[in-house]
Design an enzyme around this catalytic site. Sequence first.
Site, PDB file in Angstrom:
ATOM      1  N   ASN A 208       0.823  -1.213   0.000  1.00 37.04           N
ATOM      2  CA  ASN A 208       0.000   0.000   0.000  1.00 37.04           C
ATOM      3  C   ASN A 208       0.866   1.276   0.000  1.00 37.04           C
ATOM      4  O   ASN A 208       2.008   1.257  -0.430  1.00 37.04           O
ATOM      5  CB  ASN A 208      -0.966  -0.015   1.192  1.00 37.04           C
ATOM      6  CG  ASN A 208      -1.894  -1.215   1.109  1.00 37.04           C
ATOM      7  OD1 ASN A 208      -2.453  -1.485   0.070  1.00 37.04           O
ATOM      8  ND2 ASN A 208      -2.011  -1.943   2.199  1.00 37.04           N
ATOM      9  N   TYR A 209       0.297   2.358   0.536  1.00 40.09           N
ATOM     10  CA  TYR A 209       0.975   3.656   0.438  1.00 40.09           C
ATOM     11  C   TYR A 209       1.402   4.238   1.780  1.00 40.09           C
ATOM     12  O   TYR A 209       2.009   5.306   1.835  1.00 40.09           O
ATOM     13  CB  TYR A 209       0.040   4.693  -0.210  1.00 40.09           C
ATOM     14  CG  TYR A 209      -0.660   4.232  -1.455  1.00 40.09           C
ATOM     15  CD1 TYR A 209       0.011   3.514  -2.442  1.00 40.09           C
ATOM     16  CD2 TYR A 209      -2.010   4.550  -1.667  1.00 40.09           C
ATOM     17  CE1 TYR A 209      -0.643   3.106  -3.593  1.00 40.09           C
ATOM     18  CE2 TYR A 209      -2.656   4.146  -2.819  1.00 40.09           C
ATOM     19  CZ  TYR A 209      -1.980   3.422  -3.773  1.00 40.09           C
ATOM     20  OH  TYR A 209      -2.630   3.026  -4.911  1.00 40.09           O
ATOM     21  N   GLY A 210       1.032   3.565   2.874  1.00 45.74           N
ATOM     22  CA  GLY A 210       1.224   4.179   4.188  1.00 45.74           C
ATOM     23  C   GLY A 210       2.683   4.338   4.587  1.00 45.74           C
ATOM     24  O   GLY A 210       3.064   5.366   5.141  1.00 45.74           O
ATOM     25  N   ASP A 211       3.511   3.331   4.296  1.00 45.75           N
ATOM     26  CA  ASP A 211       4.911   3.408   4.740  1.00 45.75           C
ATOM     27  C   ASP A 211       5.603   4.619   4.122  1.00 45.75           C
ATOM     28  O   ASP A 211       6.192   5.442   4.816  1.00 45.75           O
ATOM     29  CB  ASP A 211       5.659   2.127   4.340  1.00 45.75           C
ATOM     30  CG  ASP A 211       4.944   0.874   4.806  1.00 45.75           C
ATOM     31  OD1 ASP A 211       4.805   0.718   6.021  1.00 45.75           O
ATOM     32  OD2 ASP A 211       4.516   0.084   3.953  1.00 45.75           O
TER      33      ASP A 211
ATOM     34  N   TYR B 188     -10.005  -0.518   1.729  1.00 44.47           N
ATOM     35  CA  TYR B 188      -9.620  -1.807   1.158  1.00 44.47           C
ATOM     36  C   TYR B 188     -10.899  -2.365   0.510  1.00 44.47           C
ATOM     37  O   TYR B 188     -11.430  -1.705  -0.379  1.00 44.47           O
ATOM     38  CB  TYR B 188      -9.014  -2.707   2.236  1.00 44.47           C
ATOM     39  CG  TYR B 188      -7.870  -2.030   3.012  1.00 44.47           C
ATOM     40  CD1 TYR B 188      -6.714  -1.623   2.355  1.00 44.47           C
ATOM     41  CD2 TYR B 188      -7.967  -1.766   4.369  1.00 44.47           C
ATOM     42  CE1 TYR B 188      -5.679  -0.991   3.045  1.00 44.47           C
ATOM     43  CE2 TYR B 188      -6.935  -1.139   5.068  1.00 44.47           C
ATOM     44  CZ  TYR B 188      -5.795  -0.747   4.395  1.00 44.47           C
ATOM     45  OH  TYR B 188      -4.778  -0.125   5.078  1.00 44.47           O
TER      46      TYR B 188
ATOM     47  N   GLN C 113      -0.282  14.453  -1.947  1.00 44.97           N
ATOM     48  CA  GLN C 113      -0.657  14.429  -0.520  1.00 44.97           C
ATOM     49  C   GLN C 113      -1.411  15.699  -0.096  1.00 44.97           C
ATOM     50  O   GLN C 113      -2.417  15.598   0.608  1.00 44.97           O
ATOM     51  CB  GLN C 113       0.571  14.212   0.353  1.00 44.97           C
ATOM     52  CG  GLN C 113       0.767  12.757   0.723  1.00 44.97           C
ATOM     53  CD  GLN C 113       1.856  12.558   1.758  1.00 44.97           C
ATOM     54  OE1 GLN C 113       2.654  13.450   2.036  1.00 44.97           O
ATOM     55  NE2 GLN C 113       1.923  11.365   2.317  1.00 44.97           N
TER      56      GLN C 113
ATOM     57  N   GLY D  87      -5.896   2.744   6.993  1.00 48.46           N
ATOM     58  CA  GLY D  87      -4.461   2.861   7.289  1.00 48.46           C
ATOM     59  C   GLY D  87      -4.168   4.011   8.238  1.00 48.46           C
ATOM     60  O   GLY D  87      -5.047   4.809   8.584  1.00 48.46           O
ATOM     61  N   GLU D  88      -2.900   4.112   8.667  1.00 44.61           N
ATOM     62  CA  GLU D  88      -2.569   5.055   9.749  1.00 44.61           C
ATOM     63  C   GLU D  88      -2.383   6.496   9.320  1.00 44.61           C
ATOM     64  O   GLU D  88      -2.575   7.396  10.118  1.00 44.61           O
ATOM     65  CB  GLU D  88      -1.295   4.600  10.476  1.00 44.61           C
ATOM     66  CG  GLU D  88      -1.528   3.523  11.491  1.00 44.61           C
ATOM     67  CD  GLU D  88      -1.105   2.174  10.957  1.00 44.61           C
ATOM     68  OE1 GLU D  88      -0.548   2.121   9.844  1.00 44.61           O
ATOM     69  OE2 GLU D  88      -1.333   1.172  11.655  1.00 44.61           O
ATOM     70  N   ASP D  89      -1.949   6.706   8.095  1.00 41.87           N
ATOM     71  CA  ASP D  89      -1.736   8.103   7.737  1.00 41.87           C
ATOM     72  C   ASP D  89      -3.057   8.808   7.439  1.00 41.87           C
ATOM     73  O   ASP D  89      -3.305   9.905   7.927  1.00 41.87           O
ATOM     74  CB  ASP D  89      -0.800   8.240   6.531  1.00 41.87           C
ATOM     75  CG  ASP D  89      -0.420   9.699   6.318  1.00 41.87           C
ATOM     76  OD1 ASP D  89       0.147  10.300   7.247  1.00 41.87           O
ATOM     77  OD2 ASP D  89      -0.753  10.265   5.261  1.00 41.87           O
ATOM     78  N   SER D  90      -3.911   8.172   6.649  1.00 45.56           N
ATOM     79  CA  SER D  90      -5.140   8.866   6.268  1.00 45.56           C
ATOM     80  C   SER D  90      -6.076   9.061   7.461  1.00 45.56           C
ATOM     81  O   SER D  90      -6.849  10.023   7.476  1.00 45.56           O
ATOM     82  CB  SER D  90      -5.843   8.154   5.116  1.00 45.56           C
ATOM     83  OG  SER D  90      -6.063   6.805   5.422  1.00 45.56           O
TER      84      SER D  90
HETATM   85  O1  TRH Z   1      -2.176   2.898   2.008  1.00 46.70           O
HETATM   86  P1  TRH Z   1      -2.523   2.512   3.375  1.00 46.70           P
HETATM   87  O2  TRH Z   1      -3.520   1.453   3.494  1.00 46.70           O
HETATM   88  O3  TRH Z   1      -1.225   2.112   4.155  1.00 46.70           O
HETATM   89  C1  TRH Z   1      -1.185   1.005   5.018  1.00 46.70           C
HETATM   90  C2  TRH Z   1      -1.093   1.434   6.439  1.00 46.70           C
HETATM   91  O4  TRH Z   1      -0.173   2.471   6.681  1.00 46.70           O
HETATM   92  C3  TRH Z   1      -0.748   0.235   7.275  1.00 46.70           C
HETATM   93  O5  TRH Z   1      -0.569   0.556   8.573  1.00 46.70           O
HETATM   94  C4  TRH Z   1       0.505  -0.388   6.765  1.00 46.70           C
HETATM   95  O6  TRH Z   1       0.925  -1.405   7.562  1.00 46.70           O
HETATM   96  C5  TRH Z   1       0.218  -0.873   5.392  1.00 46.70           C
HETATM   97  O7  TRH Z   1      -0.105   0.237   4.582  1.00 46.70           O
HETATM   98  C6  TRH Z   1       1.377  -1.630   4.804  1.00 46.70           C
HETATM   99  O8  TRH Z   1      -3.120   3.792   4.164  1.00 46.70           O
HETATM  100  P2  TRH Z   1      -2.469   5.114   4.778  1.00 46.70           P
HETATM  101  O9  TRH Z   1      -1.594   4.788   5.925  1.00 46.70           O
HETATM  102  O10 TRH Z   1      -3.580   6.009   5.057  1.00 46.70           O
HETATM  103  O11 TRH Z   1      -1.562   5.708   3.625  1.00 46.70           O
HETATM  104  C7  TRH Z   1      -2.087   6.244   2.467  1.00 46.70           C
HETATM  105  C8  TRH Z   1      -1.200   7.359   1.960  1.00 46.70           C
HETATM  106  O12 TRH Z   1      -1.506   7.631   0.599  1.00 46.70           O
HETATM  107  C9  TRH Z   1      -1.401   8.659   2.702  1.00 46.70           C
HETATM  108  O13 TRH Z   1      -0.144   9.288   2.906  1.00 46.70           O
HETATM  109  C10 TRH Z   1      -2.236   9.504   1.757  1.00 46.70           C
HETATM  110  C11 TRH Z   1      -1.706   9.028   0.436  1.00 46.70           C
HETATM  111  N1  TRH Z   1      -2.584   9.231  -0.728  1.00 46.70           N
HETATM  112  C12 TRH Z   1      -2.319  10.303  -1.553  1.00 46.70           C
HETATM  113  O14 TRH Z   1      -1.398  11.092  -1.296  1.00 46.70           O
HETATM  114  N2  TRH Z   1      -3.089  10.484  -2.674  1.00 46.70           N
HETATM  115  C13 TRH Z   1      -4.097   9.635  -2.999  1.00 46.70           C
HETATM  116  O15 TRH Z   1      -4.769   9.829  -4.041  1.00 46.70           O
HETATM  117  C14 TRH Z   1      -4.366   8.542  -2.115  1.00 46.70           C
HETATM  118  C15 TRH Z   1      -5.502   7.614  -2.443  1.00 46.70           C
HETATM  119  C16 TRH Z   1      -3.588   8.365  -1.001  1.00 46.70           C
END
Ligand code: TRH
Length: 376
Positions: A16-19, A196, A254, A271-274
């Site tokens: 995903n994108y969180g890390d 998800y 972002q 996820g944790e960031d959003s």
């Molecule tokens: O993408 P995530 O589901 O990330 C997850 C969690 O961090 C989880 O804890 C981790 O273990 C796993 O990945 C591997 O959700 P999260 O954390 O909200 O991160 C999404 C990021 O993507 C956030 O920084 C916002 C960014 N984003 C954009 O910048 N533009 C976009 O269009 C979208 C859809 C997201």
Amino acid sequence: MVSDKRWDIFCQVIDNYGDIGICWRLAADLADRGREVRLWVDDPSALQWMAPGALQGQRRGVSVRPWQQAGDPAVLAALEPADTWVEAFGCELPDAFLAHHLRDDANALAPAWINLEYLTAESYAERAHRLPSPVMQGPAQGCTKHFFYPGFTPASGGLLREPDLGQRQAGFDRAHWLADKGIAWHGEQLVSLFCYEPAALAGLLAQWQAQERPTRLLVTSGRAAAAIRALGLMPGDGPDSHGLVVDFLPTLTQPDFDHLLWACDLNLVRGEDSVVRALWAGKPFIWQIYPQHDDAHHAKLNAFLDVLDAPASVRSAHAAWNGIDGAALPLLDVAAWALWAMQARQRLWEQPDLGTRLTEFVGSIRSRIGPTYESR
Ligand code: TRH
């Protein structure tokens, strides 16, 4: 005065994108506080759309570097050593990087070494926050890392919040932003979808289709869009209904992701960031927590709802959205959550942010350990 000018942040993208999203926010936040940051990452591809220009070095104070180079002595020899190392989410620093920096005890600087953990409201995080963690093997044997736990309380590491966030938010013009993005808003309830594959998705759409006030659903790209498409929804409309209109969004930067959350009446985040960004938006939200195989995320979700004093209707919506114990989706009355969401934001906002707490903590470690590694 001990310097903490230069930072090395290490990020391995698991999924995903969180890390990368969190590491990028931290890097940019530190740069805005006058630090020079190198972000070593194994897969920087998402930065192309999340932070355009980042890979080209256009963000002042941050240089994004390939992970492999962190183990290349020739590359390292040409760089000023950092004052602080941050290993994000349990990624281990490359042995060659450690060996290079620790090769000569007499000349070794004393970086603060931070193990940045995942955000959780569970009580163990407060207990472990700031604890030392001696390194028992490998090239850094004898050195000490320190845990840093983001969190929601004064005893935790806090939440990422850029110093100018409040000002940007105060100047935000919803109608203008929507028009700029080509979203034809006519006063419908606006909902963002970043998720998800929640089992309750079809039921939620059905609620909106049946409601008198129309809903415009702004679907983020990737898994959320795929989940909506799997239900047969097409851009512009629902399958058979007047009450729901669907817009599929491109990937957003972002800052624009934040704008999306500020623009909406309800934010469905994951996820944790959003979820942190949804909190700062101060609007009603439902969090789809990252699922873990052993259901460890159930306790994490409950701790989160506890720390935010979530009312019963927010809790039951979260249980259903996260598929916990087969909970049925209640009829959502989002307007009733508005005051709670604003109060939660206010309480968190009154606490120092993560960047402030992290730089203070690093300062305290560095002034304690002095110019050489503490155990060397
Ligand atoms: O993408 P995530 O589901 O990330 C997850 C969690 O961090 C989880 O804890 C981790 O273990 C796993 O990945 C591997 O959700 P999260 O954390 O909200 O991160 C999404 C990021 O993507 C956030 O920084 C916002 C960014 N984003 C954009 O910048 N533009 C976009 O269009 C979208 C859809 C997201």
